[in-house]
Design a protein around this motif. Sequence first.
Motif, short mmCIF file in Angstrom:
data_model
loop_
_atom_site.label_atom_id
_atom_site.label_comp_id
_atom_site.label_asym_id
_atom_site.label_seq_id
_atom_site.Cartn_x
_atom_site.Cartn_y
_atom_site.Cartn_z
N VAL A 1 0.83 -1.21 0.00
CA VAL A 1 0.00 0.00 0.00
C VAL A 1 0.87 1.26 0.00
N ILE A 2 1.87 1.32 0.89
CA ILE A 2 2.66 2.56 0.94
C ILE A 2 3.50 2.74 -0.32
N LYS A 3 3.88 1.63 -0.95
CA LYS A 3 4.61 1.75 -2.21
C LYS A 3 3.72 2.39 -3.28
N VAL A 4 2.48 1.92 -3.35
CA VAL A 4 1.57 2.46 -4.36
C VAL A 4 1.30 3.93 -4.07
N ILE A 5 1.12 4.24 -2.79
CA ILE A 5 0.89 5.65 -2.43
C ILE A 5 2.10 6.49 -2.84
N GLY A 6 3.28 5.92 -2.72
CA GLY A 6 4.49 6.62 -3.14
C GLY A 6 4.46 6.97 -4.62
N ILE A 7 4.03 6.00 -5.44
CA ILE A 7 3.94 6.29 -6.88
C ILE A 7 2.96 7.42 -7.11
N ALA A 8 1.83 7.35 -6.42
CA ALA A 8 0.80 8.37 -6.61
C ALA A 8 1.29 9.73 -6.17
N SER A 9 2.01 9.79 -5.05
CA SER A 9 2.35 11.11 -4.53
C SER A 9 3.44 11.76 -5.38
N ASP A 10 4.23 10.97 -6.09
CA ASP A 10 5.22 11.57 -7.00
C ASP A 10 4.70 11.62 -8.43
N ASN A 11 3.49 11.13 -8.61
CA ASN A 11 2.88 11.06 -9.95
C ASN A 11 3.79 10.34 -10.95
N ASN A 12 4.23 9.18 -10.55
CA ASN A 12 5.16 8.42 -11.39
C ASN A 12 4.47 7.36 -12.25
N TRP A 13 3.16 7.45 -12.37
CA TRP A 13 2.42 6.39 -13.08
C TRP A 13 2.97 6.15 -14.47
N SER A 14 3.25 7.27 -15.17
CA SER A 14 3.65 7.11 -16.58
C SER A 14 4.97 6.37 -16.69
N LEU A 15 5.82 6.48 -15.64
CA LEU A 15 7.11 5.80 -15.69
C LEU A 15 6.95 4.29 -15.65
N LEU A 16 5.79 3.82 -15.19
CA LEU A 16 5.58 2.37 -15.11
C LEU A 16 5.59 1.74 -16.50
N ALA A 17 5.34 2.55 -17.51
CA ALA A 17 5.28 2.00 -18.87
C ALA A 17 6.66 1.89 -19.50
N THR A 18 7.70 2.33 -18.79
CA THR A 18 9.05 2.25 -19.36
C THR A 18 9.72 0.93 -18.97
N GLY A 19 10.92 0.72 -19.45
CA GLY A 19 11.66 -0.48 -19.12
C GLY A 19 11.90 -0.61 -17.61
N TYR A 20 12.36 0.50 -17.01
CA TYR A 20 12.55 0.48 -15.56
C TYR A 20 11.22 0.23 -14.85
N GLY A 21 10.15 0.78 -15.46
CA GLY A 21 8.83 0.59 -14.86
C GLY A 21 8.45 -0.88 -14.83
N ALA A 22 8.76 -1.60 -15.90
CA ALA A 22 8.45 -3.03 -15.95
C ALA A 22 9.18 -3.75 -14.83
N TRP A 23 10.45 -3.40 -14.66
CA TRP A 23 11.26 -4.02 -13.61
C TRP A 23 10.71 -3.66 -12.23
N TYR A 24 10.24 -2.41 -12.13
CA TYR A 24 9.65 -1.98 -10.87
C TYR A 24 8.40 -2.81 -10.55
N LEU A 25 7.61 -3.05 -11.61
CA LEU A 25 6.40 -3.83 -11.41
C LEU A 25 6.73 -5.27 -11.03
N VAL A 26 7.82 -5.80 -11.61
CA VAL A 26 8.24 -7.15 -11.22
C VAL A 26 8.51 -7.17 -9.71
N GLU A 27 9.21 -6.13 -9.26
CA GLU A 27 9.51 -6.08 -7.83
C GLU A 27 8.23 -5.93 -7.01
N LEU A 28 7.38 -5.00 -7.44
CA LEU A 28 6.19 -4.68 -6.65
C LEU A 28 5.18 -5.82 -6.66
N LEU A 29 4.94 -6.37 -7.83
CA LEU A 29 3.93 -7.43 -7.92
C LEU A 29 4.54 -8.80 -7.60
N GLY A 30 5.70 -9.06 -8.16
CA GLY A 30 6.29 -10.38 -8.00
C GLY A 30 6.89 -10.63 -6.63
#
Lengths: 389, 356, 56
Positions: A266-295
């Motif tokens: 939850v706090i990780k997701v809030i972190g993305i929201a508070s920095d408005n980093n959603w669009s970065l999730l669509a990048t290569g680093y974003g994919a790796w971030y999602l692996v960490e967050l989801l996986g």
Amino acid sequence: MSDTTAHVGSPRYSAFNVIAGIILALGLVVTVLRFSGGLSSVTNLDDYNPWGIWIGFDLMVGVALAAGGYVTSAAVYIFGMKKFHSAVRPAVLTGFLGYTLVVIALHYDVGRPWRLPYPFIMQQGTTSLLFEVAACVALYLTVLFLEFSPAALEWLGLERARNWAVKLTLVLTIFGVILSTLHQSSLGALFLIAPSKLHPLWYSPFIPLYFFVSSVIAGLSMVICESSMSYKYFKDKMDDTHMKEKESVTLGFGKAASLVLAGYFVIKVIGIASDNNWSLLATGYGAWYLVELLGFVALPCFLYAVGVREKNITLIKWTAAWTVLGIVVNRLNVSWIAFNYHLPSSERYFPHIAEIVISIFLVTVGILIFRYIVTRMPILYEDPDYPQH
Amino acid sequence: MSISRRQFLGWLGAAGTAGAGAAVGKKAHAAASKRFEGYPDSDGVLFDSTRCIGCRKCEEGCQKVNELPEPDRPFDDLTVLEIKRRTRAGVYTVVNKYDTGENGKGTVFRKIQCNHCLEPACASACFVAAFTKTPTGAVTYDESVCVGCRYCMIACPFEIPTYEYDQPLTPKIEKCTMCYPRITQGLLPGCVEICPVEALSFGKRKDLLREARDRIQKHPKRYVDHIYGEKEMGGTNWLYLSGVEFEKMGMREDLGTTSAPELTHGALSIVPMVVGLWPVLLTGVYAINKRKEKINREEKERAVAEALGKANAEAQAKLSQTMEKAENDKKTEIDTAVKKALEEAAKKESDDKETS
Amino acid sequence: MKTRIIRSTDQMEKTMEIHTLHDFFSHTKGIIYILIIAILIGMTVFWKFLTGGDED
Ligand code: SF4
Ligand code: SF4
Ligand code: SF4
């Protein structure tokens, strides 16, 4: 008992000894190289990449995984979960060894290791988060030593000193929690000063909080792993209480880990929201971030929950191992993968083989000392002369 | 009484200041009411990239005055400009060439060295306080305390400090000192002194800022409207003017204006709060648990006592029952005995009658 | 040249005053670290005092 004596002589056990021997020999060679040729002879560090895996793995991961000590002793002595009592000593021992190895690793990494006390005795760089980390690690190592000392003193038969050390339990536990809160979070806060170097998905004003919360997860998961490993290799050393409580420790810690992972997610997701980093999730680093967050956060959270509901000890154990791996991934992401993300790949860092050798060497040393101690001192069993409470 | 209230207050104030002064030794202002703008008369250097011809003379001057090792390739060999270089051990400053591809501006050069930040990240990061922001503006480094942790290198947003990785036991950090020993003697920094085209000018930072603004205003076509270093990371004593976007000269324009101490002091200020509150919280939780345990124990004891009491009562009841029963039994027994006796007596009587 | 030397010396006199945020923080944090040590000791003593009245 006879079962293990046979075990010691078995080929698997000696195979471990042989491999450990090789690793120790290699480690010693690299040690000599490091202290004769400098960092450039054994590492790939350079002016752009001053910190490698000796910091990213040995320090960052080491400290996180050694969190079991404070988490367990807090659960038992402060939160009154007496039924986990048998888990305290192994966890404190793991923590103590972990921190000792961290400090040894630092001796390889810093330029003039004998100056490590300088921040306290010469000049205090009080504005530095590293000062805070150094102070807390030094103090916490002392606390862990004192927390561990009753076992050693029982072994040595020094009753008076042992009883004195036991009296300190509550104070030490509280100090341990304070110091751990501070330096676990400050390890993350080290990177606050470099917003231009750490990828924005990992850089967050909340990074100290992330490091602290994930250290609790790491501590809980490590206790589960460590308990199942101990059961596998040192079963004969365990007494009835330990055996009996083992399952409830796994279930209880699994449940706690699931809960904390949920909060962490939850706090990780809030972190993305508070920095408005959603669009970065669509990048290569974003994919790796999602692996960490989801996986490595969401998935183990779910698996732990399933394991606890179904009382599936095996699932919980494997989830614990996966979670520990997730902590490794996270710390390496912050200190290495996502650090210096702005540099062209030719200027990025990749560990030298000798750096990896030293990291493995230190882990091996840790396992060997652990083995030495649990086969001799009352860690997995209670000394009959000194019943706990 | 001759002491007026005002006088008394005055003394109070004086005592307060003296007390605080004695206690803390420095005249510090409350953070909220004071903005720190850096040393007011600090020096700096203005680098004008539109003037720089990429002659590497400044590298040479730097090497000479700082007695640094001889370069790999002589300073008049300009082919080194073809590769991207950075500061490294033994090299405080380098000049790089950038092809901007812009009309008329084409190739530009940039000199790289420590920017001598107003709020140096390196100083903020060092845990032995090896760096000092001096009143001259120069950021200096003290080798005698350095542990070699390299956190300063992590922290520096301009990637300036370098490390002697090949030294096994005595590695030190190296970086430009703005020729601190020279400027305190009234001499110019080595690079500024040697530059043949005045691409570098030395002076008070505030004067340099004015000068830079002046140049931009006079030649709006020649310069981009930005003085690099005025605000970057809280501002630097080394300032830059350029004809092309700074990004095109490899200078990051996404650093922001937040200085290093501002970035970290939030996390640092939580430390004492944790130390203050955690013991309260933790001992509180401990006390609650202990109390709960005590209540549990008491409840258990009470339950045991009650159970015992109940058992007692039952036992009592049973006892009296038995007693009753026993009594009844006795009674019957007596009755029977009496009856038996009577019968016997009767029998005897009749027997007697029969015998007589 | 000469004026520069004079200027640097009178700057020296003013160094007691804090001009940078960095110096301000190293000053305040230094005091706070001392306070922290005092707090840790003080809290322990205070806890002893507070619970001294309890029978167990
Ligand atoms: S440029 Fe880097 S090394 Fe120089 S003062 Fe600033 S932070 Fe320190
Ligand atoms: S390497 Fe030296 S100067 Fe740099 S932060 Fe560490 S101790 Fe300070
Ligand atoms: S000496 Fe001057 S002109 Fe030559 S490279 Fe250095 S700054 Fe440019």
